[in-house]
Design a protein around this motif. Sequence first.
Motif, PDB file in Angstrom:
ATOM      1  N   SER A 164      27.951  56.046  37.177  1.00  0.00           N
ATOM      2  CA  SER A 164      28.578  55.372  36.226  1.00  0.00           C
ATOM      3  C   SER A 164      30.005  55.420  36.243  1.00  0.00           C
ATOM      4  O   SER A 164      30.681  54.433  35.924  1.00  0.00           O
ATOM      5  CB  SER A 164      28.002  55.819  34.977  1.00  0.00           C
ATOM      6  OG  SER A 164      28.454  56.984  34.363  1.00  0.00           O
ATOM      7  N   TRP A 217      32.185  55.573  38.798  1.00  0.00           N
ATOM      8  CA  TRP A 217      32.611  54.806  39.801  1.00  0.00           C
ATOM      9  C   TRP A 217      32.580  53.188  39.394  1.00  0.00           C
ATOM     10  O   TRP A 217      33.268  52.273  39.497  1.00  0.00           O
ATOM     11  CB  TRP A 217      32.054  54.990  41.126  1.00  0.00           C
ATOM     12  CG  TRP A 217      32.569  56.116  41.859  1.00  0.00           C
ATOM     13  CD1 TRP A 217      31.977  57.489  42.162  1.00  0.00           C
ATOM     14  CD2 TRP A 217      33.844  56.343  42.267  1.00  0.00           C
ATOM     15  NE1 TRP A 217      32.829  58.344  42.669  1.00  0.00           N
ATOM     16  CE2 TRP A 217      34.076  57.704  42.785  1.00  0.00           C
ATOM     17  CE3 TRP A 217      35.029  55.585  42.279  1.00  0.00           C
ATOM     18  CZ2 TRP A 217      35.421  58.187  43.401  1.00  0.00           C
ATOM     19  CZ3 TRP A 217      36.212  55.957  42.916  1.00  0.00           C
ATOM     20  CH2 TRP A 217      36.407  57.236  43.493  1.00  0.00           C
ATOM     21  N   GLN A 218      31.435  52.923  38.586  1.00  0.00           N
ATOM     22  CA  GLN A 218      31.030  51.671  38.370  1.00  0.00           C
ATOM     23  C   GLN A 218      32.145  51.283  37.224  1.00  0.00           C
ATOM     24  O   GLN A 218      32.587  50.255  37.317  1.00  0.00           O
ATOM     25  CB  GLN A 218      29.546  51.550  37.645  1.00  0.00           C
ATOM     26  CG  GLN A 218      29.105  50.258  37.123  1.00  0.00           C
ATOM     27  CD  GLN A 218      29.033  49.125  38.181  1.00  0.00           C
ATOM     28  OE1 GLN A 218      28.822  49.568  39.250  1.00  0.00           O
ATOM     29  NE2 GLN A 218      29.421  47.857  37.767  1.00  0.00           N
ATOM     30  N   ARG A 219      32.408  52.078  36.216  1.00  0.00           N
ATOM     31  CA  ARG A 219      33.188  51.944  35.254  1.00  0.00           C
ATOM     32  C   ARG A 219      34.803  51.588  35.905  1.00  0.00           C
ATOM     33  O   ARG A 219      35.474  50.611  35.324  1.00  0.00           O
ATOM     34  CB  ARG A 219      33.337  52.868  34.239  1.00  0.00           C
ATOM     35  CG  ARG A 219      32.130  52.888  33.218  1.00  0.00           C
ATOM     36  CD  ARG A 219      32.312  54.193  32.410  1.00  0.00           C
ATOM     37  NE  ARG A 219      33.642  54.105  31.467  1.00  0.00           N
ATOM     38  CZ  ARG A 219      33.549  53.580  30.222  1.00  0.00           C
ATOM     39  NH1 ARG A 219      32.366  53.012  29.835  1.00  0.00           N
ATOM     40  NH2 ARG A 219      34.630  53.604  29.686  1.00  0.00           N
ATOM     41  N   GLU A 258      34.701  47.951  37.350  1.00  0.00           N
ATOM     42  CA  GLU A 258      34.718  47.082  36.239  1.00  0.00           C
ATOM     43  C   GLU A 258      36.081  47.031  35.720  1.00  0.00           C
ATOM     44  O   GLU A 258      36.589  45.900  35.481  1.00  0.00           O
ATOM     45  CB  GLU A 258      33.493  47.511  35.264  1.00  0.00           C
ATOM     46  CG  GLU A 258      32.321  47.234  35.928  1.00  0.00           C
ATOM     47  CD  GLU A 258      31.190  47.788  34.873  1.00  0.00           C
ATOM     48  OE1 GLU A 258      31.594  48.363  33.601  1.00  0.00           O
ATOM     49  OE2 GLU A 258      30.116  47.533  35.113  1.00  0.00           O
ATOM     50  N   THR A 291      30.515  49.603  31.761  1.00  0.00           N
ATOM     51  CA  THR A 291      28.977  50.386  31.809  1.00  0.00           C
ATOM     52  C   THR A 291      29.339  51.493  30.720  1.00  0.00           C
ATOM     53  O   THR A 291      30.235  52.111  30.879  1.00  0.00           O
ATOM     54  CB  THR A 291      28.808  50.651  33.037  1.00  0.00           C
ATOM     55  OG1 THR A 291      28.550  49.316  33.990  1.00  0.00           O
ATOM     56  CG2 THR A 291      27.547  51.568  33.421  1.00  0.00           C
TER      57      THR A 291
END
Length: 93
Positions: free
Chosen positions: A48, A50-52, A55, A66
């Motif tokens: 999460s 890395w996803q943030r 994004e 996220t």
Amino acid sequence: MFRPRPGRVVQAYKFALDPNVGQEQALRSHCGAARAAYNWAVSWVTASWWQRKAEASYGIGEEELTPWRPWSLPGSGRRPGHATRVEASWSRP
């Protein structure tokens, strides 16, 4: 260095384990399962992050990113005994 509060006594015990072959195998299995659970939790939270980060690099606003994933078991929504099966050498009899 640890110092007990005045009037308190600190007592500790040290035990040596001498498991038989079956007990040693069970100990290794439990340690392996604990490590697999820890690794799963770290990868779940890190994903999460890395996803943030990805994004945010695309210009997505903070409120639309996220959601953060908590580190704690209750916060993760996982319950003991409901883990997915992990195949590893220590999990086979």
